[in-house]
Design a protein around this motif. Structure first.
Motif, PDB file in Angstrom:
ATOM      1  N   ILE A 260       5.543  60.265  65.055  1.00 34.62           N
ATOM      2  CA  ILE A 260       5.451  59.129  64.129  1.00 34.62           C
ATOM      3  C   ILE A 260       4.784  59.563  62.823  1.00 34.62           C
ATOM      4  O   ILE A 260       5.217  59.162  61.730  1.00 34.62           O
ATOM      5  N   ALA A 261       3.744  60.388  62.905  1.00 32.59           N
ATOM      6  CA  ALA A 261       3.067  60.856  61.694  1.00 32.59           C
ATOM      7  C   ALA A 261       4.019  61.652  60.810  1.00 32.59           C
ATOM      8  O   ALA A 261       4.027  61.488  59.585  1.00 32.59           O
ATOM      9  N   GLY A 262       4.831  62.517  61.424  1.00 33.51           N
ATOM     10  CA  GLY A 262       5.791  63.286  60.641  1.00 33.51           C
ATOM     11  C   GLY A 262       6.843  62.407  59.988  1.00 33.51           C
ATOM     12  O   GLY A 262       7.218  62.613  58.827  1.00 33.51           O
ATOM     13  N   LYS A 263       7.332  61.405  60.724  1.00 33.56           N
ATOM     14  CA  LYS A 263       8.343  60.507  60.169  1.00 33.56           C
ATOM     15  C   LYS A 263       7.785  59.709  58.993  1.00 33.56           C
ATOM     16  O   LYS A 263       8.422  59.595  57.943  1.00 33.56           O
ATOM     17  N   VAL A 264       6.595  59.135  59.167  1.00 36.60           N
ATOM     18  CA  VAL A 264       6.012  58.309  58.105  1.00 36.60           C
ATOM     19  C   VAL A 264       5.685  59.157  56.881  1.00 36.60           C
ATOM     20  O   VAL A 264       5.966  58.760  55.744  1.00 36.60           O
ATOM     21  N   ALA A 265       5.103  60.342  57.108  1.00 37.88           N
ATOM     22  CA  ALA A 265       4.715  61.190  55.979  1.00 37.88           C
ATOM     23  C   ALA A 265       5.937  61.718  55.229  1.00 37.88           C
ATOM     24  O   ALA A 265       5.898  61.879  54.007  1.00 37.88           O
ATOM     25  N   SER A 266       7.030  61.969  55.943  1.00 35.28           N
ATOM     26  CA  SER A 266       8.224  62.497  55.287  1.00 35.28           C
ATOM     27  C   SER A 266       9.003  61.425  54.542  1.00 35.28           C
ATOM     28  O   SER A 266       9.847  61.737  53.702  1.00 35.28           O
ATOM     29  N   GLY A 267       8.760  60.156  54.881  1.00 41.16           N
ATOM     30  CA  GLY A 267       9.488  59.069  54.238  1.00 41.16           C
ATOM     31  C   GLY A 267      10.877  58.864  54.777  1.00 41.16           C
ATOM     32  O   GLY A 267      11.682  58.139  54.177  1.00 41.16           O
ATOM     33  N   VAL A 268      11.192  59.475  55.930  1.00 41.85           N
ATOM     34  CA  VAL A 268      12.520  59.338  56.519  1.00 41.85           C
ATOM     35  C   VAL A 268      12.626  58.008  57.240  1.00 41.85           C
ATOM     36  O   VAL A 268      11.771  57.680  58.077  1.00 41.85           O
ATOM     37  N   ILE A 269      13.625  57.245  56.919  1.00 44.02           N
ATOM     38  CA  ILE A 269      13.920  55.999  57.623  1.00 44.02           C
ATOM     39  C   ILE A 269      15.102  56.276  58.533  1.00 44.02           C
ATOM     40  O   ILE A 269      16.239  56.440  58.077  1.00 44.02           O
TER      41      ILE A 269
ATOM     42  N   TYR B  87     -14.917  51.100  71.264  1.00 45.65           N
ATOM     43  CA  TYR B  87     -13.862  51.017  72.276  1.00 45.65           C
ATOM     44  C   TYR B  87     -12.583  50.371  71.748  1.00 45.65           C
ATOM     45  O   TYR B  87     -11.479  50.702  72.204  1.00 45.65           O
ATOM     46  N   LEU B  88     -12.700  49.464  70.787  1.00 46.69           N
ATOM     47  CA  LEU B  88     -11.527  48.745  70.287  1.00 46.69           C
ATOM     48  C   LEU B  88     -10.417  49.661  69.770  1.00 46.69           C
ATOM     49  O   LEU B  88      -9.241  49.403  70.035  1.00 46.69           O
ATOM     50  N   PRO B  89     -10.733  50.728  69.002  1.00 47.12           N
ATOM     51  CA  PRO B  89      -9.633  51.584  68.529  1.00 47.12           C
ATOM     52  C   PRO B  89      -8.789  52.171  69.648  1.00 47.12           C
ATOM     53  O   PRO B  89      -7.592  52.426  69.455  1.00 47.12           O
ATOM     54  N   TYR B  90      -9.383  52.384  70.810  1.00 46.49           N
ATOM     55  CA  TYR B  90      -8.629  52.945  71.935  1.00 46.49           C
ATOM     56  C   TYR B  90      -7.534  51.996  72.403  1.00 46.49           C
ATOM     57  O   TYR B  90      -6.517  52.436  72.955  1.00 46.49           O
ATOM     58  N   LEU B  91      -7.724  50.689  72.180  1.00 44.51           N
ATOM     59  CA  LEU B  91      -6.748  49.695  72.614  1.00 44.51           C
ATOM     60  C   LEU B  91      -5.567  49.558  71.660  1.00 44.51           C
ATOM     61  O   LEU B  91      -4.581  48.894  71.994  1.00 44.51           O
ATOM     62  N   ALA B  92      -5.659  50.168  70.482  1.00 43.13           N
ATOM     63  CA  ALA B  92      -4.568  50.058  69.511  1.00 43.13           C
ATOM     64  C   ALA B  92      -3.339  50.809  70.022  1.00 43.13           C
ATOM     65  O   ALA B  92      -3.451  51.922  70.538  1.00 43.13           O
ATOM     66  N   PRO B  93      -2.141  50.235  69.897  1.00 46.58           N
ATOM     67  CA  PRO B  93      -0.923  50.946  70.305  1.00 46.58           C
ATOM     68  C   PRO B  93      -0.782  52.251  69.528  1.00 46.58           C
ATOM     69  O   PRO B  93      -1.091  52.308  68.330  1.00 46.58           O
ATOM     70  N   PRO B  94      -0.326  53.327  70.177  1.00 42.95           N
ATOM     71  CA  PRO B  94      -0.248  54.634  69.494  1.00 42.95           C
ATOM     72  C   PRO B  94       0.589  54.605  68.221  1.00 42.95           C
ATOM     73  O   PRO B  94       0.220  55.232  67.221  1.00 42.95           O
ATOM     74  N   VAL B  95       1.715  53.904  68.243  1.00 42.70           N
ATOM     75  CA  VAL B  95       2.578  53.881  67.063  1.00 42.70           C
ATOM     76  C   VAL B  95       1.882  53.176  65.903  1.00 42.70           C
ATOM     77  O   VAL B  95       1.853  53.680  64.772  1.00 42.70           O
ATOM     78  N   ALA B  96       1.281  52.015  66.179  1.00 43.26           N
ATOM     79  CA  ALA B  96       0.595  51.270  65.122  1.00 43.26           C
ATOM     80  C   ALA B  96      -0.601  52.054  64.584  1.00 43.26           C
ATOM     81  O   ALA B  96      -0.836  52.097  63.368  1.00 43.26           O
TER      82      ALA B  96
ATOM     83  N   ALA C  45      -1.552  57.200  58.866  1.00 42.28           N
ATOM     84  CA  ALA C  45      -0.705  57.803  57.839  1.00 42.28           C
ATOM     85  C   ALA C  45      -0.879  57.082  56.505  1.00 42.28           C
ATOM     86  O   ALA C  45      -0.833  57.712  55.439  1.00 42.28           O
ATOM     87  N   PHE C  46      -1.087  55.766  56.548  1.00 45.67           N
ATOM     88  CA  PHE C  46      -1.334  55.015  55.314  1.00 45.67           C
ATOM     89  C   PHE C  46      -2.713  55.346  54.746  1.00 45.67           C
ATOM     90  O   PHE C  46      -2.862  55.595  53.542  1.00 45.67           O
ATOM     91  N   LEU C  47      -3.726  55.376  55.617  1.00 45.93           N
ATOM     92  CA  LEU C  47      -5.080  55.657  55.138  1.00 45.93           C
ATOM     93  C   LEU C  47      -5.196  57.065  54.551  1.00 45.93           C
ATOM     94  O   LEU C  47      -5.941  57.288  53.586  1.00 45.93           O
ATOM     95  N   LEU C  48      -4.476  58.024  55.144  1.00 43.95           N
ATOM     96  CA  LEU C  48      -4.575  59.417  54.713  1.00 43.95           C
ATOM     97  C   LEU C  48      -3.447  59.817  53.777  1.00 43.95           C
ATOM     98  O   LEU C  48      -3.230  61.014  53.553  1.00 43.95           O
TER      99      LEU C  48
END
Length: 314
Positions: free
Chosen positions: A238-247, A115-124, A130-133
């Protein structure tokens, strides 16, 4: 009793009924009817939010369906997520619920861990995934490489980006797990005992005892899953932004859908058209398509699910 007296009583009864219904009527009008009618109205207007709207006929509809290059990829991605992600989430949530209800020891620990993963904020949660994969430095691909298995590109590969989002959705399965656990614990034990006396297999007990009893919850999980997935916005963006490296900062604009429009969804188009391009007419067209899609899926599921519920009641 005179006719005037009857009319007065009927009028008072009607006013009393409307008074009790007024909270719902006000909420329905303000938060559903008016926004829906406004969306339909602006879909036929050229409107940028600054100048008064100007009638444009079906130009917005023609532009979205025939000339806007992001619409059809976003529609295909949204349909893929609705069919694949919702199906896998319901199946996985039910499987986890069955597993935990069968465990005899440390059930509290397992419930907490799932159940704990469900409580994680979507962005985090999305940034962590994205880091793990990460195909170059992520620990998942490092383990796969050490095991001699293929190392996908995940969020950097158009073929694997939606499966990666599905893995993220399965990781946060705690909400469905809790719902299914409550339904499974409510199944009468007498029915299981009777089925065992008849010599049924575990699969037969699940098919003819468990599933009919929890069928309303399955329908509920699928319908709410479809509604949530048609509103899927934060995680793919968020996944697309992090994977693309766009700041993204002042003066920069990020086109959603990286990589190669594979994570593009209809809610992203609504935001992109309405609040980045200030094309509110076209944004309203996409919003209406999204609304029609949600209603169609929900109506189909309710119709098919009604038969499943009735079969379970029998």
């Amino acid at each position: 009793m005179s006719t005037s007296t009857l009319r007065a009583r009927h009028r008072r009864s009607t006013l009393r009924t409307l008074a009790f219904l007024s909270p719902w009527l006000i909420g329905f009008t303000v938060f559903f009817a008016y926004p829906l009618l406004s969306t339909v109205y602006f879909s036929f207007m050229r409107y940028d939010g600054f100048q008064p709207p100007v009638w444009s006929g079906t130009k917005n509809w023609t532009y979205v369906f025939e000339h806007y290059p992001f619409f059809w990829p976003a529609l295909r991605n949204t349909l893929w997520l609705v069919v694949i992600m919702v199906t896998l989430r319901v199946a996985f949530g039910l499987g986890v619920g069955l597993l935990i209800t069968r465990v005899k020891t440390a059930t509290g620990v397992f419930r907490t861990l799932f159940y704990l993963p469900y409580l994680a904020p979507p962005v985090a949660a999305t940034m962590a995934f994205a880091f793990l994969l990460n195909p170059g430095t992520g620990p998942v691909n490092s383990l796969l490489d050490q095991a001699g298995l293929p190392t996908p590109g995940w969020f950097n590969d158009p073929t694997w980006s939606k499966p990666a989002l599905t893995l993220l959705a399965l990781w946060g399965i705690g909400d469905l797990m809790v719902i299914f656990m409550a339904a499974l614990l409510d199944v009468p034990k007498e029915q299981y005992e009777a089925a065992e006396l008849d010599g049924t297999t575990p699969w037969q007990r699940f098919r003819y005892v468990t599933l009919p009893n929890i069928s309303p919850i399955v329908v509920f999980a699928v319908v709410t899953g479809v509604i949530q997935t048609t509103q899927y916005y934060t995680q793919p963006l968020i996944a697309g932004k992090v994977a693309s490296g766009v700041i993204q900062g002042a003066g920069t604009q990020f086109e959603p859908g990286y990589p190669d429009r594979s994570t593009l969804t209809l809610p992203q188009l609504v935001y992109n058209l309405g609040f980045q391009r200030f094309d509110y007419g076209s944004a309203c067209v996409v919003a209406l398509v999204l609304f029609a899609l949600s209603m169609a899926f929900t109506a189909l599921l309710m119709r098919r699910g009604g038969g499943l519920i009735q079969a379970g009641d029998r």
